[in-house]
Design an enzyme around this catalytic site. Sequence first.
Site, PDB file in Angstrom:
ATOM      1  N   THR A 125       0.815  -1.216   0.000  1.00  0.00           N
ATOM      2  CA  THR A 125       0.000   0.000   0.000  1.00  0.00           C
ATOM      3  C   THR A 125       0.852   1.271   0.000  1.00  0.00           C
ATOM      4  O   THR A 125       1.987   1.268   0.509  1.00  0.00           O
ATOM      5  CB  THR A 125      -0.899   0.002   1.259  1.00  0.00           C
ATOM      6  OG1 THR A 125      -1.463   1.290   1.443  1.00  0.00           O
ATOM      7  CG2 THR A 125      -0.112  -0.334   2.529  1.00  0.00           C
ATOM      8  N   ASP A 126       0.276   2.355  -0.506  1.00  0.00           N
ATOM      9  CA  ASP A 126       0.962   3.653  -0.464  1.00  0.00           C
ATOM     10  C   ASP A 126       1.133   4.160   0.972  1.00  0.00           C
ATOM     11  O   ASP A 126       1.959   5.042   1.234  1.00  0.00           O
ATOM     12  CB  ASP A 126       0.211   4.705  -1.307  1.00  0.00           C
ATOM     13  CG  ASP A 126      -1.227   4.943  -0.880  1.00  0.00           C
ATOM     14  OD1 ASP A 126      -1.716   4.263   0.041  1.00  0.00           O
ATOM     15  OD2 ASP A 126      -1.877   5.832  -1.492  1.00  0.00           O
ATOM     16  N   GLU A 127       0.358   3.590   1.907  1.00  0.00           N
ATOM     17  CA  GLU A 127       0.406   4.101   3.285  1.00  0.00           C
ATOM     18  C   GLU A 127       1.765   3.853   3.947  1.00  0.00           C
ATOM     19  O   GLU A 127       2.072   4.464   4.976  1.00  0.00           O
ATOM     20  CB  GLU A 127      -0.729   3.496   4.117  1.00  0.00           C
ATOM     21  CG  GLU A 127      -2.084   3.816   3.514  1.00  0.00           C
ATOM     22  CD  GLU A 127      -3.253   3.635   4.458  1.00  0.00           C
ATOM     23  OE1 GLU A 127      -3.061   3.719   5.676  1.00  0.00           O
ATOM     24  OE2 GLU A 127      -4.350   3.378   3.945  1.00  0.00           O
ATOM     25  N   TYR A 149      -1.261  -0.240  11.048  1.00  0.00           N
ATOM     26  CA  TYR A 149      -1.502  -0.940   9.774  1.00  0.00           C
ATOM     27  C   TYR A 149      -0.361  -0.665   8.800  1.00  0.00           C
ATOM     28  O   TYR A 149       0.254  -1.586   8.248  1.00  0.00           O
ATOM     29  CB  TYR A 149      -2.833  -0.493   9.160  1.00  0.00           C
ATOM     30  CG  TYR A 149      -2.974  -0.819   7.693  1.00  0.00           C
ATOM     31  CD1 TYR A 149      -3.038  -2.147   7.265  1.00  0.00           C
ATOM     32  CD2 TYR A 149      -3.013   0.181   6.718  1.00  0.00           C
ATOM     33  CE1 TYR A 149      -3.157  -2.461   5.904  1.00  0.00           C
ATOM     34  CE2 TYR A 149      -3.126  -0.113   5.371  1.00  0.00           C
ATOM     35  CZ  TYR A 149      -3.194  -1.444   4.969  1.00  0.00           C
ATOM     36  OH  TYR A 149      -3.291  -1.747   3.633  1.00  0.00           O
ATOM     37  N   LYS A 153       2.556  -3.164   7.173  1.00  0.00           N
ATOM     38  CA  LYS A 153       2.739  -3.379   5.733  1.00  0.00           C
ATOM     39  C   LYS A 153       4.165  -3.008   5.313  1.00  0.00           C
ATOM     40  O   LYS A 153       4.771  -3.686   4.477  1.00  0.00           O
ATOM     41  CB  LYS A 153       1.714  -2.569   4.932  1.00  0.00           C
ATOM     42  CG  LYS A 153       0.274  -3.013   5.097  1.00  0.00           C
ATOM     43  CD  LYS A 153      -0.020  -4.414   4.586  1.00  0.00           C
ATOM     44  CE  LYS A 153       0.072  -4.541   3.093  1.00  0.00           C
ATOM     45  NZ  LYS A 153      -0.416  -5.888   2.623  1.00  0.00           N
TER      46      LYS A 153
HETATM   47  P1  NAD Z   1      -9.794  -7.116   2.887  1.00  0.00           P
HETATM   48  O1  NAD Z   1      -9.732  -6.785   4.345  1.00  0.00           O
HETATM   49  O2  NAD Z   1     -11.056  -6.852   2.142  1.00  0.00           O
HETATM   50  O3  NAD Z   1      -9.456  -8.671   2.692  1.00  0.00           O
HETATM   51  C1  NAD Z   1      -8.438  -9.305   3.378  1.00  0.00           C
HETATM   52  C2  NAD Z   1      -8.629 -10.801   3.247  1.00  0.00           C
HETATM   53  O4  NAD Z   1      -7.524 -11.446   3.916  1.00  0.00           O
HETATM   54  C3  NAD Z   1      -9.909 -11.330   3.917  1.00  0.00           C
HETATM   55  O5  NAD Z   1     -10.563 -12.212   3.034  1.00  0.00           O
HETATM   56  C4  NAD Z   1      -9.415 -12.051   5.161  1.00  0.00           C
HETATM   57  O6  NAD Z   1     -10.248 -13.130   5.542  1.00  0.00           O
HETATM   58  C5  NAD Z   1      -8.033 -12.513   4.709  1.00  0.00           C
HETATM   59  N1  NAD Z   1      -7.114 -12.743   5.833  1.00  0.00           N
HETATM   60  C6  NAD Z   1      -6.884 -11.909   6.895  1.00  0.00           C
HETATM   61  N2  NAD Z   1      -5.989 -12.469   7.714  1.00  0.00           N
HETATM   62  C7  NAD Z   1      -5.632 -13.666   7.168  1.00  0.00           C
HETATM   63  C8  NAD Z   1      -4.726 -14.699   7.552  1.00  0.00           C
HETATM   64  N3  NAD Z   1      -4.020 -14.622   8.692  1.00  0.00           N
HETATM   65  N4  NAD Z   1      -4.595 -15.768   6.746  1.00  0.00           N
HETATM   66  C9  NAD Z   1      -5.319 -15.863   5.598  1.00  0.00           C
HETATM   67  N5  NAD Z   1      -6.205 -14.924   5.191  1.00  0.00           N
HETATM   68  C10 NAD Z   1      -6.347 -13.839   5.974  1.00  0.00           C
HETATM   69  O7  NAD Z   1      -8.560  -6.371   2.257  1.00  0.00           O
HETATM   70  P2  NAD Z   1      -8.414  -5.717   0.796  1.00  0.00           P
HETATM   71  O8  NAD Z   1      -8.917  -4.326   0.849  1.00  0.00           O
HETATM   72  O9  NAD Z   1      -8.937  -6.655  -0.225  1.00  0.00           O
HETATM   73  O10 NAD Z   1      -6.823  -5.622   0.690  1.00  0.00           O
HETATM   74  C11 NAD Z   1      -6.063  -6.698   0.109  1.00  0.00           C
HETATM   75  C12 NAD Z   1      -4.597  -6.313   0.122  1.00  0.00           C
HETATM   76  O11 NAD Z   1      -4.399  -5.109  -0.604  1.00  0.00           O
HETATM   77  C13 NAD Z   1      -4.051  -6.056   1.517  1.00  0.00           C
HETATM   78  O12 NAD Z   1      -2.762  -6.599   1.589  1.00  0.00           O
HETATM   79  C14 NAD Z   1      -4.005  -4.537   1.631  1.00  0.00           C
HETATM   80  O13 NAD Z   1      -2.971  -4.133   2.494  1.00  0.00           O
HETATM   81  C15 NAD Z   1      -3.717  -4.155   0.191  1.00  0.00           C
HETATM   82  N6  NAD Z   1      -4.200  -2.825  -0.219  1.00  0.00           N
HETATM   83  C16 NAD Z   1      -5.496  -2.464  -0.007  1.00  0.00           C
HETATM   84  C17 NAD Z   1      -5.931  -1.211  -0.438  1.00  0.00           C
HETATM   85  C18 NAD Z   1      -7.375  -0.784  -0.263  1.00  0.00           C
HETATM   86  O14 NAD Z   1      -7.691   0.370  -0.549  1.00  0.00           O
HETATM   87  N7  NAD Z   1      -8.283  -1.650   0.167  1.00  0.00           N
HETATM   88  C19 NAD Z   1      -5.039  -0.333  -1.053  1.00  0.00           C
HETATM   89  C20 NAD Z   1      -3.714  -0.742  -1.248  1.00  0.00           C
HETATM   90  C21 NAD Z   1      -3.309  -1.992  -0.827  1.00  0.00           C
END
Ligand code: NAD
Length: 327
Positions: A125-127, A149, A153
């Site tokens: 993530t950009d964060e 968070y 990351k």
């Molecule tokens: P989300 O919270 O919707 O989904 C996360 C998934 O991971 C869930 O299905 C959860 O059950 C699973 N999970 C959590 N802990 C786990 C574990 N210990 N073992 C196996 N599965 C596990 O998240 P998202 O928004 O889909 O984000 C996905 C990725 O993208 C993350 O790594 C996040 O940091 C990154 N990201 C998200 C955004 C955003 O805006 N949502 C932006 C940039 C990067």
Amino acid sequence: MRLLVTGAAGFIGSHYVRMLLSDGYPGYQDARVTVLDKLTYAGTRTNLPLDEPRLTFVQGDVCDLPLLLDLLPGHDAVVHFAAESHVDRSLHSAAEFVRTNVGGTQTLLDACVTTGVERVVHVSTDEVYGSIDEGSWTEESPLLPNSPYAASKAASDLIARAAWRTHGLNVSVTRCSNNYGPHQHPEKLIPRFVTGLLRGERLPLYGDGRNVREWLHVDDHCRAVQAVLTKGDAGETYNVGGGTERTNRQVTEILLGLLGADWSSVEQVTDRKGHDLRYSLDDDKIRRTLGYEPRITLEEGLASTVDWYLAHPGWWKLLTRSPLSGG
Ligand code: NAD
């Protein structure tokens, strides 16, 4: 080609898998996918096409080394989405973020080294860069995370780098800006506000709403992940921006307009602790070296996202929400 995708019962990972299995990515029409997901509050099986024969779903934890060592052999590549992802939750319970995001990434990458997985993409993530008042971060910018968070990351990104340097693992890191789109948990800002308006609730806007985020549709993010998977270089990091910077106030204004509401539906609430003011990515590298470009404008993406939540009340009403909106 056989892929293992972690965290794909959540928002972004499930979009990636749905696109892959609906032949959205050239050259992957025959790919088989194993989804590994713990099914935390954030993950739901209903996000996945479970009757698709090319998909295998495994409920399990990325921190479970014996499970990974059993599961990974036979897979050509891993795309690692699994994480605790909500900043607000990390302010109250950081331990789970460190366990999954740091420990889980380390365990997964160790298992990839041990079992000889040929290619890994670690989704970040950009964060991790912190907050920037002016200009934009390149991949060379220092990591200055401000929330638990973001810190977890950032640590996972460094673990990925170490796996490449130490063990020669063919891993790339993506750092994306804020995503939005269908199937996003209603705890996050855009779905929280859309579903709040549909329920006739007041929308809790943090502080004065001047925090700036760069918004990217989940479909564009997933195409970027696929571009990095297929064309990215080992040990490299790729920013995935989109260039659509808006204050939270501006995003709220668009959503109010799309749902026929006005500012009387909005309530300003105490700002999030340590709330980053602005995120902004320089994504020249992925555009130049991998030929990736976002396609969906914020206006069309928000309109189609609102339509999706309007058409799927059964999906979002089942999911619980945290008290405040994040992003
Ligand atoms: P989300 O919270 O919707 O989904 C996360 C998934 O991971 C869930 O299905 C959860 O059950 C699973 N999970 C959590 N802990 C786990 C574990 N210990 N073992 C196996 N599965 C596990 O998240 P998202 O928004 O889909 O984000 C996905 C990725 O993208 C993350 O790594 C996040 O940091 C990154 N990201 C998200 C955004 C955003 O805006 N949502 C932006 C940039 C990067």
